[in-house]
Design an enzyme around this catalytic site. Structure first.
Site, PDB file in Angstrom:
ATOM      1  N   TYR A  56       0.847  -1.193   0.000  1.00 29.84           N
ATOM      2  CA  TYR A  56       0.000   0.000   0.000  1.00 29.84           C
ATOM      3  C   TYR A  56       0.887   1.249   0.000  1.00 29.84           C
ATOM      4  CZ  TYR A  56      -3.602  -3.351   1.505  1.00 29.84           C
ATOM      5  OH  TYR A  56      -4.452  -4.427   1.616  1.00 29.84           O
ATOM      6  N   HIS A 123      -0.080 -12.213   1.175  1.00 27.23           N
ATOM      7  CA  HIS A 123      -1.105 -11.418   0.504  1.00 27.23           C
ATOM      8  C   HIS A 123      -1.846 -12.203  -0.581  1.00 27.23           C
ATOM      9  CE1 HIS A 123      -1.875  -6.835  -0.163  1.00 27.23           C
ATOM     10  NE2 HIS A 123      -2.987  -7.517  -0.251  1.00 27.23           N
ATOM     11  N   SER A 202     -13.020  -5.106   1.819  1.00 31.25           N
ATOM     12  CA  SER A 202     -14.012  -4.490   0.917  1.00 31.25           C
ATOM     13  C   SER A 202     -15.440  -4.908   1.268  1.00 31.25           C
ATOM     14  CB  SER A 202     -13.714  -4.822  -0.542  1.00 31.25           C
ATOM     15  OG  SER A 202     -12.475  -4.293  -0.927  1.00 31.25           O
ATOM     16  N   PRO A 203     -15.820  -4.856   2.556  1.00 35.37           N
ATOM     17  CA  PRO A 203     -17.185  -5.261   2.923  1.00 35.37           C
ATOM     18  C   PRO A 203     -18.243  -4.286   2.424  1.00 35.37           C
ATOM     19  CG  PRO A 203     -16.077  -4.289   4.811  1.00 35.37           C
ATOM     20  CD  PRO A 203     -15.034  -4.414   3.732  1.00 35.37           C
ATOM     21  N   LEU A 204     -17.806  -3.126   1.920  1.00 32.02           N
ATOM     22  CA  LEU A 204     -18.741  -2.154   1.333  1.00 32.02           C
ATOM     23  C   LEU A 204     -18.628  -2.159  -0.197  1.00 32.02           C
ATOM     24  CD1 LEU A 204     -18.211   0.784   3.859  1.00 32.02           C
ATOM     25  CD2 LEU A 204     -20.026  -0.934   3.839  1.00 32.02           C
ATOM     26  N   ARG A 206     -16.122  -1.787  -2.145  1.00 30.52           N
ATOM     27  CA  ARG A 206     -15.297  -0.644  -2.564  1.00 30.52           C
ATOM     28  C   ARG A 206     -16.118   0.634  -2.688  1.00 30.52           C
ATOM     29  NH1 ARG A 206     -10.541  -3.073  -3.325  1.00 30.52           N
ATOM     30  NH2 ARG A 206     -10.577  -5.235  -4.007  1.00 30.52           N
ATOM     31  N   GLY A 207     -17.056   0.790  -1.768  1.00 29.71           N
ATOM     32  CA  GLY A 207     -17.871   1.998  -1.730  1.00 29.71           C
ATOM     33  C   GLY A 207     -19.115   1.938  -2.579  1.00 29.71           C
ATOM     34  N   ALA A 211     -24.105   4.124  -1.644  1.00 29.87           N
ATOM     35  CA  ALA A 211     -25.019   5.078  -2.306  1.00 29.87           C
ATOM     36  C   ALA A 211     -24.407   6.468  -2.420  1.00 29.87           C
ATOM     37  CB  ALA A 211     -26.361   5.148  -1.577  1.00 29.87           C
TER      38      ALA A 211
END
Length: 327
Positions: A56, A123, A202-204, A206-207, A211
């Site tokens: 990262y 990784h 990434s439980p969302l 990746r946004g 919404a």
């Protein structure tokens, strides 16, 4: 904050962790001042499980985190990862060799300014290196006191079994969200059989499910999401409709879409600790609030019904990145 036990350990971690990647990598402009404030806010909220990796920002994220981690070492359970390296053209490859591992661990410890990493992940799995050889070398780091627990990321069930036979695998980190559920078939049941904690990144999505991204032209030119199928025109119409209806469900629950999406992940098992990423205090506060949301059977059914209504979500990675998964 609510807390959960990590795998077969006695470690008590915040039910929602903090993914730090976006502070230094992949998601547009860097704001180190806000990122440092976000890390301090995580401590205030009791979010004690932080996740990074040496790729990262190619060390920059570990160095950033060290500014808060080192002076607060006893308050934070830190996870980092090794293996990705860059080619001259900026593309990536995975190196799971023992030689690279030995260099990577020393570099991560130096950048993080600590003596021991709590959870050290491979990784990915390198098809060119026997997993037993890689994990055997990682186990040596535990004996040397440089690492406390071992983890894998995006590994196949066969690799998890082989690795676990060499040294206990404490955690598996793989993508898991409303839109990425392939681990439910084989991987999650295996983790439960072996007592391996499951850490969704990434439980969302990746946004996507927040919404807040109805128009992807607002993404920075170098934002990694511009390369992902779910954010391109072929699938975005489907995903926009899905997210709009999901936001309506969240409104009924009197929470944000992000909170509902995280509550759904948390509801999939007490052995699951998601690590939503953010570089802003505003979203960190919002994510932490997801632990207060209780989903009933009817809520879970409504979400499943909605997902089945809009199935054309697209793959989670580009074709090249997909080839690095499930080895």
């Amino acid at each position: 904050m609510k807390y959960r036990k990590l795998g077969n350990t006695t470690e008590t971690l915040s039910a929602v962790g903090l993914g730090c990647m976006g502070m230094s990598f992949a998601y547009g402009p860097v704001d180190n001042t806000e990122s440092i404030a976000t890390l301090h806010r995580a401590l205030d909220l009791g979010i004690n499980f932080w996740d990074t990796a040496d790729m990262y920002g190619f060390g920059a994220n570990e160095e950033l985190i060290s500014q808060v981690l080192a002076p607060n070492r006893d308050k934070i359970f830190i996870a980092t990862k090794f293996g990705f390296r860059s080619n001259n053209d900026g593309s990536y490859y995975f190196d799971g060799s023992v030689a690279h591992l030995k260099q990577a661990i020393e570099d991560s410890l130096r950048r993080l300014k600590i003596d021991t990493i709590d959870l050290y992940y491979a990784h990915r799995i390198d098809p060119k290196v026997p997993v037993e050889e890689m994990v055997g070398a990682m186990a040596t780091l535990v004996k040397e006191g440089k690492v406390r627990y071992l983890g894998l990321s995006e590994a196949s069930s066969a690799s998890i079994r082989k690795a676990h036979a060499v040294h206990p695998i404490t955690a598996l980190q793989s993508e898991y969200s409303l839109l990425t559920r392939d681990v439910e078939t084989e991987i999650l049941p295996l983790c439960r059989e072996l007592g391996v904690g499951f850490i969704p990144y990434s439980p969302l999505a990746r946004g996507l499910v927040t919404a807040t991204l109805s128009d992807t032209t607002v993404l920075a030119a170098d934002d990694f999401r511009r390369t992902l199928p779910r954010f391109n025109d072929a699938h975005m119409d489907n995903n926009r409709k899905l997210v709009d209806e999901f936001a309506a469900l969240a409104a009924q629950k009197q929470c944000t879409p992000s909170q509902l999406a995280l509550a759904w992940v948390l509801a999939q098992g007490e052995d699951i600790i998601p690590i939503p990423g953010t570089k802003r205090r505003k979203y960190l506060n919002e994510n932490a609030g997801a632990t207060d949301i209780v989903l009933q059977t009817a809520d879970l059914k409504a979400i499943d019904d909605l997902l089945s209504k809009f199935p054309d979500t697209g793959k989670r990675y580009s074709e090249g990145a997909m080839k690095l998964l499930n080895h």
